[in-house]
Motif scaffolding. Structure first.
Motif, PDB file in Angstrom:
ATOM      1  N   LEU A  64     -12.576  -9.876   6.454  1.00 28.16           N
ATOM      2  CA  LEU A  64     -11.918 -10.941   6.971  1.00 28.16           C
ATOM      3  C   LEU A  64     -11.904 -12.184   5.312  1.00 28.16           C
ATOM      4  CD1 LEU A  64     -12.521 -11.931  10.413  1.00 28.16           C
ATOM      5  CD2 LEU A  64     -11.128 -10.979   9.790  1.00 28.16           C
ATOM      6  N   ARG A  65     -12.757 -12.208   4.675  1.00 29.19           N
ATOM      7  CA  ARG A  65     -13.492 -13.928   3.511  1.00 29.19           C
ATOM      8  C   ARG A  65     -12.795 -12.568   2.641  1.00 29.19           C
ATOM      9  NH1 ARG A  65     -15.857 -13.270  -0.396  1.00 29.19           N
ATOM     10  NH2 ARG A  65     -17.315 -10.989  -0.554  1.00 29.19           N
ATOM     11  N   LYS A  66     -12.127 -11.626   2.171  1.00 29.14           N
ATOM     12  CA  LYS A  66     -12.055 -11.321   1.174  1.00 29.14           C
ATOM     13  C   LYS A  66     -10.581 -11.231   1.324  1.00 29.14           C
ATOM     14  CE  LYS A  66     -12.643  -8.389  -2.294  1.00 29.14           C
ATOM     15  NZ  LYS A  66     -13.246  -9.420  -4.547  1.00 29.14           N
ATOM     16  N   SER A  67      -9.478 -10.942   2.497  1.00 30.98           N
ATOM     17  CA  SER A  67      -8.570 -11.527   3.010  1.00 30.98           C
ATOM     18  C   SER A  67      -7.544 -10.899   2.188  1.00 30.98           C
ATOM     19  CB  SER A  67      -8.125 -12.977   3.399  1.00 30.98           C
ATOM     20  OG  SER A  67      -6.552 -13.088   3.059  1.00 30.98           O
ATOM     21  N   CYS A  68      -7.668  -8.318   2.127  1.00 34.38           N
ATOM     22  CA  CYS A  68      -7.279  -7.946   0.987  1.00 34.38           C
ATOM     23  C   CYS A  68      -5.935  -7.599   1.711  1.00 34.38           C
ATOM     24  CB  CYS A  68      -8.596  -6.383   1.190  1.00 34.38           C
ATOM     25  SG  CYS A  68      -9.731  -6.409   0.293  1.00 34.38           S
ATOM     26  N   SER A  69      -5.813  -8.324   3.317  1.00 29.22           N
ATOM     27  CA  SER A  69      -4.173  -7.524   3.435  1.00 29.22           C
ATOM     28  C   SER A  69      -2.988  -8.432   3.052  1.00 29.22           C
ATOM     29  CB  SER A  69      -4.250  -7.547   5.073  1.00 29.22           C
ATOM     30  OG  SER A  69      -4.918  -8.642   5.813  1.00 29.22           O
ATOM     31  N   SER A  70      -3.926  -9.580   2.915  1.00 28.93           N
ATOM     32  CA  SER A  70      -3.010 -10.706   2.608  1.00 28.93           C
ATOM     33  C   SER A  70      -2.342 -10.482   0.868  1.00 28.93           C
ATOM     34  CB  SER A  70      -3.873 -11.958   2.542  1.00 28.93           C
ATOM     35  OG  SER A  70      -4.223 -12.040   1.364  1.00 28.93           O
ATOM     36  N   ILE A  71      -2.869  -9.627   0.442  1.00 28.63           N
ATOM     37  CA  ILE A  71      -2.628  -8.921  -1.479  1.00 28.63           C
ATOM     38  C   ILE A  71      -1.217  -8.106  -1.545  1.00 28.63           C
ATOM     39  CG2 ILE A  71      -3.782  -8.298  -3.441  1.00 28.63           C
ATOM     40  CD1 ILE A  71      -6.350  -8.793  -2.194  1.00 28.63           C
ATOM     41  N   PRO A  72      -0.280  -8.739  -2.342  1.00 28.35           N
ATOM     42  CA  PRO A  72       1.196  -8.183  -2.660  1.00 28.35           C
ATOM     43  C   PRO A  72       0.506  -7.011  -3.546  1.00 28.35           C
ATOM     44  CG  PRO A  72       0.944 -10.055  -3.922  1.00 28.35           C
ATOM     45  CD  PRO A  72      -0.690  -9.996  -3.049  1.00 28.35           C
ATOM     46  N   HIS A  73       1.346  -5.445  -3.145  1.00 28.66           N
ATOM     47  CA  HIS A  73       0.288  -4.527  -4.141  1.00 28.66           C
ATOM     48  C   HIS A  73       2.020  -3.628  -3.965  1.00 28.66           C
ATOM     49  CE1 HIS A  73      -0.774  -1.820  -0.797  1.00 28.66           C
ATOM     50  NE2 HIS A  73      -0.881  -2.773   0.354  1.00 28.66           N
ATOM     51  N   ASN A  74       2.041  -2.300  -5.139  1.00 31.45           N
ATOM     52  CA  ASN A  74       2.572  -0.810  -4.558  1.00 31.45           C
ATOM     53  C   ASN A  74       1.696  -0.087  -4.833  1.00 31.45           C
ATOM     54  OD1 ASN A  74       4.914  -2.608  -5.110  1.00 31.45           O
ATOM     55  ND2 ASN A  74       4.438  -3.248  -6.667  1.00 31.45           N
ATOM     56  N   CYS A  75       0.625  -0.194  -4.050  1.00 26.86           N
ATOM     57  CA  CYS A  75      -0.293   1.368  -3.614  1.00 26.86           C
ATOM     58  C   CYS A  75      -0.389   2.181  -2.356  1.00 26.86           C
ATOM     59  CB  CYS A  75      -1.492   0.376  -3.523  1.00 26.86           C
ATOM     60  SG  CYS A  75      -2.478  -0.744  -5.050  1.00 26.86           S
ATOM     61  N   SER A  76      -0.168   3.368  -2.557  1.00 22.97           N
ATOM     62  CA  SER A  76      -0.146   4.383  -1.630  1.00 22.97           C
ATOM     63  C   SER A  76       0.183   3.620  -0.245  1.00 22.97           C
ATOM     64  CB  SER A  76      -0.530   6.010  -2.197  1.00 22.97           C
ATOM     65  OG  SER A  76      -2.004   5.557  -2.254  1.00 22.97           O
ATOM     66  N   GLY A  77      -1.619   2.583  -0.246  1.00 23.33           N
ATOM     67  CA  GLY A  77      -1.749   2.871   1.079  1.00 23.33           C
ATOM     68  C   GLY A  77      -2.183   0.829   1.316  1.00 23.33           C
ATOM     69  N   ALA A  78      -2.461   0.505   2.230  1.00 23.25           N
ATOM     70  CA  ALA A  78      -2.843  -0.902   2.916  1.00 23.25           C
ATOM     71  C   ALA A  78      -4.335  -0.599   1.792  1.00 23.25           C
ATOM     72  CB  ALA A  78      -2.860  -0.829   4.066  1.00 23.25           C
ATOM     73  N   LEU A  79      -4.072  -2.096   0.955  1.00 21.68           N
ATOM     74  CA  LEU A  79      -5.746  -2.343   1.207  1.00 21.68           C
ATOM     75  C   LEU A  79      -6.278  -3.098   1.616  1.00 21.68           C
ATOM     76  CD1 LEU A  79      -4.498  -4.548  -2.248  1.00 21.68           C
ATOM     77  CD2 LEU A  79      -4.682  -1.994  -1.986  1.00 21.68           C
ATOM     78  N   SER A  80      -7.900  -1.695   1.860  1.00 20.78           N
ATOM     79  CA  SER A  80      -8.728  -2.724   2.409  1.00 20.78           C
ATOM     80  C   SER A  80     -10.208  -2.896   1.956  1.00 20.78           C
ATOM     81  CB  SER A  80      -8.470  -1.197   3.203  1.00 20.78           C
ATOM     82  OG  SER A  80      -8.048  -0.964   4.330  1.00 20.78           O
ATOM     83  N   TYR A  81     -10.377  -3.408   2.674  1.00 17.55           N
ATOM     84  CA  TYR A  81     -11.908  -4.392   2.081  1.00 17.55           C
ATOM     85  C   TYR A  81     -12.925  -3.221   1.668  1.00 17.55           C
ATOM     86  CZ  TYR A  81     -16.454  -6.467   1.915  1.00 17.55           C
ATOM     87  OH  TYR A  81     -18.141  -6.704   1.425  1.00 17.55           O
ATOM     88  N   HIS A  82     -14.060  -3.284   0.684  1.00 20.12           N
ATOM     89  CA  HIS A  82     -14.688  -2.277   0.189  1.00 20.12           C
ATOM     90  C   HIS A  82     -16.380  -2.741  -0.206  1.00 20.12           C
ATOM     91  CE1 HIS A  82     -11.516   0.775   0.672  1.00 20.12           C
ATOM     92  NE2 HIS A  82     -12.145   1.681   1.338  1.00 20.12           N
ATOM     93  N   CYS A  83     -17.049  -2.418  -0.415  1.00 17.35           N
ATOM     94  CA  CYS A  83     -17.906  -2.768  -0.909  1.00 17.35           C
ATOM     95  C   CYS A  83     -19.210  -1.024  -1.054  1.00 17.35           C
ATOM     96  CB  CYS A  83     -19.118  -3.969   0.378  1.00 17.35           C
ATOM     97  SG  CYS A  83     -20.745  -4.293  -0.806  1.00 17.35           S
ATOM     98  N   LEU A  84     -18.823  -1.020  -2.280  1.00 18.51           N
ATOM     99  CA  LEU A  84     -19.044   0.553  -3.274  1.00 18.51           C
ATOM    100  C   LEU A  84     -20.239  -0.014  -3.936  1.00 18.51           C
ATOM    101  CD1 LEU A  84     -15.774   1.829  -2.920  1.00 18.51           C
ATOM    102  CD2 LEU A  84     -17.728   2.194  -0.561  1.00 18.51           C
ATOM    103  N   ILE A  85     -20.082   1.583  -5.001  1.00 18.96           N
ATOM    104  CA  ILE A  85     -21.774   1.190  -6.255  1.00 18.96           C
ATOM    105  C   ILE A  85     -20.592   1.719  -6.780  1.00 18.96           C
ATOM    106  CG2 ILE A  85     -23.109   2.302  -5.113  1.00 18.96           C
ATOM    107  CD1 ILE A  85     -22.900   5.455  -5.642  1.00 18.96           C
ATOM    108  N   ASN A  86     -20.894   1.697  -8.069  1.00 16.32           N
ATOM    109  CA  ASN A  86     -19.675   2.095  -9.422  1.00 16.32           C
ATOM    110  C   ASN A  86     -20.356   2.802 -10.175  1.00 16.32           C
ATOM    111  OD1 ASN A  86     -22.130   1.071 -10.848  1.00 16.32           O
ATOM    112  ND2 ASN A  86     -20.863  -0.190 -12.571  1.00 16.32           N
ATOM    113  N   PRO A  87     -19.465   3.797 -10.733  1.00 19.30           N
ATOM    114  CA  PRO A  87     -19.267   4.898 -11.227  1.00 19.30           C
ATOM    115  C   PRO A  87     -21.144   5.303 -11.842  1.00 19.30           C
ATOM    116  CG  PRO A  87     -17.392   4.217 -11.532  1.00 19.30           C
ATOM    117  CD  PRO A  87     -18.076   3.474 -11.441  1.00 19.30           C
ATOM    118  N   TRP A  88     -22.078   4.416 -12.524  1.00 21.30           N
ATOM    119  CA  TRP A  88     -23.099   4.044 -13.312  1.00 21.30           C
ATOM    120  C   TRP A  88     -24.307   3.660 -12.611  1.00 21.30           C
ATOM    121  CZ3 TRP A  88     -17.714   2.187 -15.494  1.00 21.30           C
ATOM    122  CH2 TRP A  88     -17.691   3.277 -15.752  1.00 21.30           C
TER     123      TRP A  88
END
Length: 183
Positions: A64-88
């Motif tokens: 809710l805080r990050k509010s991903c659904s309000s970000i305009p985009h041209n991606c293949s799917g809806a933007l959803s919140y994630h909290c993940l590791i990076n590749p390193w």
């Protein structure tokens, strides 16, 4: 006395090296632009965090805080919140990106170069006993353990960011190519 041109470092050679570097760079951009999983807009939403939510309710609060659904985009799917590791495995990040199906036995990672969520193949996940959606990463706390352990060990030290590592890598290749006369 040797002249610059006889050493293989003529201005024509440098122009050719620069041209090759530009072509490689544009080739990478071209490949990424045709990749349907590449989400350029997700790259602008990345922020480093010290910990990720480990319960559904905390995950939903952060979403809710990050509010991903309000970000305009041209991606293949809806933007959803994630909290993940990076590749390193040197930081945890919050990012808005299309969800991905993660294979059993693997953690989810965000790859900023590829602009996507993907399986992290460097380390197995014992609690990941079936395929799962990347938006359910909070269920697999062991996936964050390597980052948390590293953060505790390296607290107060500066780590090289992935983008600066890539910059150093490309410049190293260019410098090696120029000095060894490959270009």
């Amino acid at each position: 006395m040797k002249k610059c041109g006889k050493q293989g470092h003529s201005s024509a050679g440098l122009r050719r090296s620069f041209l090759i570097l530009i072509l490689i760079s544009h080739g990478l951009k071209l490949c990424l632009s045709y990749d349907e999983e590449f989400c350029r807009e997700s790259r602008t939403t990345v922020s480093r965090v010290s910990t990720c939510p480990n319960t559904k309710s905390r995950w939903e609060e952060q979403a809710l805080r990050k509010s991903c659904s309000s970000i305009p985009h041209n991606c293949s799917g809806a933007l959803s919140y994630h909290c993940l590791i990076n590749p390193w495995q040197n930081t945890t990040i919050e990012v808005c990106a299309p969800q991905a199906k993660i294979k059993l036995g693997y953690c989810a990672e965000y790859n900023s170069v590829g602009g996507r969520i993907q399986d992290f193949y460097q380390k197995s996940c014992r609690s990941c006993v079936s395929d799962y959606l990347s938006t359910e990463a909070y269920k697999h706390d062991e996936c964050y353990k390597a980052v948390y352990d590293r953060f505790t060990i390296n607290r107060g030290t500066e780590m090289t960011s992935p983008s600066s590592q890539i910059w150093i890598y490309y410049h190293s290749i260019l410098l090696f190519s120029m000095t060894s006369g490959l270009l």
